[in-house]
Design an enzyme around this catalytic site. Structure first.
Site, PDB file in Angstrom:
ATOM      1  N   GLY A 186      -8.849   3.193  -8.481  1.00 54.69           N
ATOM      2  CA  GLY A 186      -8.035   4.347  -8.823  1.00 54.69           C
ATOM      3  C   GLY A 186      -8.084   4.651 -10.320  1.00 54.69           C
ATOM      4  N   GLN A 187      -8.124   5.934 -10.618  1.00 52.94           N
ATOM      5  CA  GLN A 187      -8.097   6.392 -12.015  1.00 52.94           C
ATOM      6  C   GLN A 187      -6.835   5.903 -12.722  1.00 52.94           C
ATOM      7  OE1 GLN A 187      -7.800  10.672 -12.484  1.00 52.94           O
ATOM      8  NE2 GLN A 187      -7.137  10.411 -14.595  1.00 52.94           N
ATOM      9  N   GLN A 202      -9.316  -0.591 -16.116  1.00 48.54           N
ATOM     10  CA  GLN A 202      -9.874  -1.473 -15.089  1.00 48.54           C
ATOM     11  C   GLN A 202     -11.240  -0.936 -14.642  1.00 48.54           C
ATOM     12  OE1 GLN A 202      -7.507  -3.423 -11.913  1.00 48.54           O
ATOM     13  NE2 GLN A 202      -8.160  -1.696 -10.692  1.00 48.54           N
ATOM     14  N   ARG A 222       4.948  -0.883  -8.361  1.00 48.98           N
ATOM     15  CA  ARG A 222       6.069  -1.320  -9.198  1.00 48.98           C
ATOM     16  C   ARG A 222       7.178  -0.266  -9.307  1.00 48.98           C
ATOM     17  NH1 ARG A 222       1.593  -3.851 -11.752  1.00 48.98           N
ATOM     18  NH2 ARG A 222       1.877  -6.104 -11.943  1.00 48.98           N
ATOM     19  N   VAL A 279      -2.971   9.550  -7.601  1.00 48.66           N
ATOM     20  CA  VAL A 279      -2.041  10.234  -6.692  1.00 48.66           C
ATOM     21  C   VAL A 279      -0.632  10.101  -7.278  1.00 48.66           C
ATOM     22  CG1 VAL A 279      -1.094  10.301  -4.354  1.00 48.66           C
ATOM     23  CG2 VAL A 279      -3.511   9.731  -4.712  1.00 48.66           C
ATOM     24  N   LEU A 289       0.815  -1.221   0.000  1.00 48.85           N
ATOM     25  CA  LEU A 289       0.000   0.000   0.000  1.00 48.85           C
ATOM     26  C   LEU A 289       0.847   1.269   0.000  1.00 48.85           C
ATOM     27  CD1 LEU A 289      -2.765  -1.093   2.552  1.00 48.85           C
ATOM     28  CD2 LEU A 289      -2.737  -1.362   0.061  1.00 48.85           C
ATOM     29  N   HIS A 290       0.353   2.278  -0.716  1.00 48.67           N
ATOM     30  CA  HIS A 290       1.028   3.579  -0.785  1.00 48.67           C
ATOM     31  C   HIS A 290      -0.023   4.685  -0.723  1.00 48.67           C
ATOM     32  CE1 HIS A 290      -0.318   3.429  -4.907  1.00 48.67           C
ATOM     33  NE2 HIS A 290       0.425   2.373  -5.176  1.00 48.67           N
ATOM     34  N   HIS A 305      -3.395   4.166  -2.527  1.00 50.81           N
ATOM     35  CA  HIS A 305      -4.382   3.363  -1.800  1.00 50.81           C
ATOM     36  C   HIS A 305      -4.994   4.180  -0.657  1.00 50.81           C
ATOM     37  CE1 HIS A 305      -1.475   0.280  -3.416  1.00 50.81           C
ATOM     38  NE2 HIS A 305      -2.603  -0.199  -3.876  1.00 50.81           N
TER      39      HIS A 305
HETATM   40  P1  AMP Z   1      -3.272  -2.427  -6.738  1.00 53.79           P
HETATM   41  O1  AMP Z   1      -3.024  -2.739  -5.305  1.00 53.79           O
HETATM   42  O2  AMP Z   1      -2.095  -1.902  -7.470  1.00 53.79           O
HETATM   43  O3  AMP Z   1      -4.031  -3.512  -7.452  1.00 53.79           O
HETATM   44  O4  AMP Z   1      -4.259  -1.197  -6.719  1.00 53.79           O
HETATM   45  C1  AMP Z   1      -5.428  -1.206  -5.928  1.00 53.79           C
HETATM   46  C2  AMP Z   1      -6.232   0.005  -6.261  1.00 53.79           C
HETATM   47  O5  AMP Z   1      -5.464   1.172  -5.997  1.00 53.79           O
HETATM   48  C3  AMP Z   1      -6.632   0.063  -7.741  1.00 53.79           C
HETATM   49  O6  AMP Z   1      -7.975   0.496  -7.828  1.00 53.79           O
HETATM   50  C4  AMP Z   1      -5.679   1.067  -8.297  1.00 53.79           C
HETATM   51  O7  AMP Z   1      -6.200   1.756  -9.411  1.00 53.79           O
HETATM   52  C5  AMP Z   1      -5.509   2.010  -7.123  1.00 53.79           C
HETATM   53  N1  AMP Z   1      -4.262   2.788  -7.272  1.00 53.79           N
HETATM   54  C6  AMP Z   1      -3.021   2.306  -7.515  1.00 53.79           C
HETATM   55  N2  AMP Z   1      -2.145   3.312  -7.658  1.00 53.79           N
HETATM   56  C7  AMP Z   1      -2.848   4.467  -7.509  1.00 53.79           C
HETATM   57  C8  AMP Z   1      -2.508   5.865  -7.541  1.00 53.79           C
HETATM   58  N3  AMP Z   1      -1.274   6.278  -7.762  1.00 53.79           N
HETATM   59  N4  AMP Z   1      -3.507   6.743  -7.332  1.00 53.79           N
HETATM   60  C9  AMP Z   1      -4.785   6.342  -7.110  1.00 53.79           C
HETATM   61  N5  AMP Z   1      -5.156   5.043  -7.061  1.00 53.79           N
HETATM   62  C10 AMP Z   1      -4.208   4.123  -7.254  1.00 53.79           C
END
Ligand code: AMP
Length: 252
Positions: free
Chosen positions: A135-136, A141, A175, A164, A25-26, A29
């Protein structure tokens, strides 16, 4: 905050907002947790690295995992329940959601959106959220999940949260940690090219022309319903990065 490890232990409740994640998480999230916290009585976050959406075994193996840190971050944002199952697919699993016409990201990652749509439908069925937050950054997706819940009559509202970014403009991603300092510098060419194409009569051509030697998998206009974005994927060394910018409308 409760940590739930199996579907059997999971309770459902009206007014639940779900944030599906793969952990690591960052701040991106965190923005989803905040959006969910602001609109729901109860927030459930899922932490599950979904093998079905990885086409490359090496990418799945290399995916960063740090559950202790993830739980701390979720708790600090007022998440009520973290659903962190060790497995979500029963023995003999044989039923998939197969989205059609998933566009450029779908073409460049065969099977990816099948894995995403299937795991999201499973999460919607076990958590029964009123709203789910995405997330946008992963714009296609959102389009795929909105199509799925419309086509299959899934009673959940899909909410989109703006991307973000780091101070220099790079979209936060689990990544990014794999980029060397030199690669990270080159990676900035992606958000810069997308941003420079906004307002151009042909944004796809404009972005392609300003990618500064970064080879794109695709550059494409994606319709999110309420908004249109310009999306692209590039490879920087061994890392594949995606990003998009708003062309028209509103992210919601
Ligand atoms: P992930 O854990 O990478 O599968 O992402 C989980 C959710 O967080 C997904 O809906 C992503 O689109 C969202 N997400 C990932 N990176 C960002 C970001 N930089 N800004 C906003 N949402 C994000």
């Amino acid at each position: 905050m409760k940590v739930v490890r199996s579907i059997a232990e999971l309770e459902t409740a009206p007014g639940t907002g779900l944030v599906p994640t793969m952990g690591a998480l960052h701040e991106g999230h965190r923005a989803l947790f905040r959006a969910a916290r602001g609109e729901n009585d109860r927030v459930v976050a899922s932490l599950f690295v979904n093998p079905a959406q990885f086409e490359e075994q090496a990418d799945l193996q290399a995916y960063p995992r740090d559950e202790a840190r993830d739980l701390e971050l979720a708790e600090s944002e007022g998440v009520d329940v973290v659903f962190a199952p060790s497995e979500l697919y029963p023995q003999g699993f044989a039923t998939w959601v197969e989205p059609e016409e998933t566009g450029a990201e779908g073409e460049s990652r065969p099977g990816h959106f099948r894995g995403v749509a299937t795991v999201c439908l499973k999460l919607f069925n076990v958590v029964r959220p009123e709203r789910a937050y995405f997330g946008q950054k992963d714009a296609q997706q959102i389009a795929v999940i909105r199509r799925m819940v419309h086509d299959l009559n899934v009673p959940v509202e899909i909410r989109a949260v703006p991307t973000v970014r780091d101070a220099d403009g790079l979209a936060l991603s689990s990544r990014n940690g794999r980029l060397s300092p030199e690669e990270r510098e080159r990676a900035l060419g992606l958000p810069r090219a997308l941003e420079s194409a906004v307002g151009s009569p042909d944004p796809v051509a404009a972005a392609r022309a300003s990618l500064n030697g970064l080879a794109p998998d695709y550059v494409e206009v994606v319709d999110l319903g309420d908004a249109t974005v310009l999306a692209a994927a590039v490879r920087v060394g061994r890392t594949r990065l995606i990003d998009n910018v708003l062309l028209e409308g509103e992210i919601r």
